[in-house]
Design a protein around this motif. Structure first.
Motif, short mmCIF file in Angstrom:
data_model
loop_
_atom_site.label_atom_id
_atom_site.label_comp_id
_atom_site.label_asym_id
_atom_site.label_seq_id
_atom_site.Cartn_x
_atom_site.Cartn_y
_atom_site.Cartn_z
N ASN A 12 -69.60 38.69 -50.27
CA ASN A 12 -68.13 38.96 -50.13
C ASN A 12 -67.54 40.35 -49.51
N ASN A 17 -63.82 41.67 -53.86
CA ASN A 17 -65.34 41.42 -54.49
C ASN A 17 -66.35 42.56 -53.73
N LYS A 19 -69.78 42.98 -52.75
CA LYS A 19 -71.98 43.17 -54.27
C LYS A 19 -72.07 43.86 -53.04
#
Length: 259
Positions: A12, A17, A19
């Motif tokens: 992502n 989001n 990571k």
């Protein structure tokens, strides 16, 4: 045999989001090395195996297998050289085919196949001998559907199938985690037998198994290798010493889980 150089994998990317699953991983394995990988949930262990297997492509870095750059080689083209055993015993076999047919498929892995299906008498004899090495009595049930086998039997068969052609690299992704303790111990015995001189990467949450198997160990946390040991240094390690390492990297929750 395996060289991982500065591998980064981000999921992502450029979103809220985002990571960073792997953050500059460096790892080298000589032929025949067996490395155990430990770390808490979300440490990046399975992502590392997925990148090696070709499920994911790294965002940065290189993966070299036996001198060949496989960084962007798709998973199906790596399968002849990279074998994998998953946590789920149901993933490694064809349930509606019998034991003999499953072994036959594994034996043909990486080879050109025609439209015909031919297992000779000599093949049948060899397959039976191979299966007998599992010491589970399966050689007496070669015509039985794999769906009728227990989880431990299927996982043992998967191990045999994964190593039947001696891949360049074997990946074991918590392959005993879904089994009861007694069955897990039997599968680990088989693991020890089939991985002799086999370059192997094994993820485990069991500290004793991590120390018992292999000549190398690495600990991962937040996408990085935060500790590694090999040879005599690894032999001298204890479970308590490993748990203290987790405390040092500030992951108290994982320390409790792994104990």
């Amino acid at each position: 045999m395996l060289k991982i150089n500065n591998v980064v994998k981000i999921f992502n990317k450029n979103t809220i989001n985002q990571k960073i699953a792997l953050n500059g991983i460096d790892l080298e394995l000589e032929e025949g090395d067996f490395v155990t990988v430990i770390g808490g949930n979300g440490a990046g262990k399975s992502t590392l195996l997925n990148v090696i297997a070709g499920v994911f492509s790294p965002d940065e870095g290189k993966i070299i297998l036996d001198g060949k750059d496989i960084t962007n080689v798709p998973e199906h083209k790596r399968s002849a050289d990279v074998a994998r055993v998953f946590q789920d015993p149901m993933k490694g076999t064809a349930a509606e085919m019998n034991v003999e047919e499953n072994v036959a498929i594994a034996k043909m892995r990486g080879k050109k196949r025609g439209l015909g299906w031919n297992v000779t008498k000599e093949d049948k004899k060899k397959f039976k001998e191979l299966v007998s090495q599992l010491d589970l009595g399966l050689e007496n049930y070669m015509s039985q559907k794999v769906s009728l086998l227990s989880g431990g039997q299927r996982q043992a068969l998967t191990l045999l199938m994964a190593t039947i052609n001696k891949p360049k690299l074997l990946l074991l992704d918590e392959h005993t985690a879904a089994l009861d303790p007694k069955t897990a111990e039997k599968v680990l015995e088989i693991t020890s037998k089939v991985t002799q001189n086999q370059t192997t990467v094994m993820i485990t949450h069991n500290m004793k198994d991590a120390l018992r198997f292999g000549n190398k160990i690495i600990m991962m946390n937040e996408g990085k290798i935060v500790f590694s040991a090999s040879g005599e240094e690894k032999k001298k390690l204890t479970v308590n010493a490993l748990l203290e390492k987790f405390a040092i990297v500030g992951n108290q929750t994982d320390r409790v889980l792994l104990s």
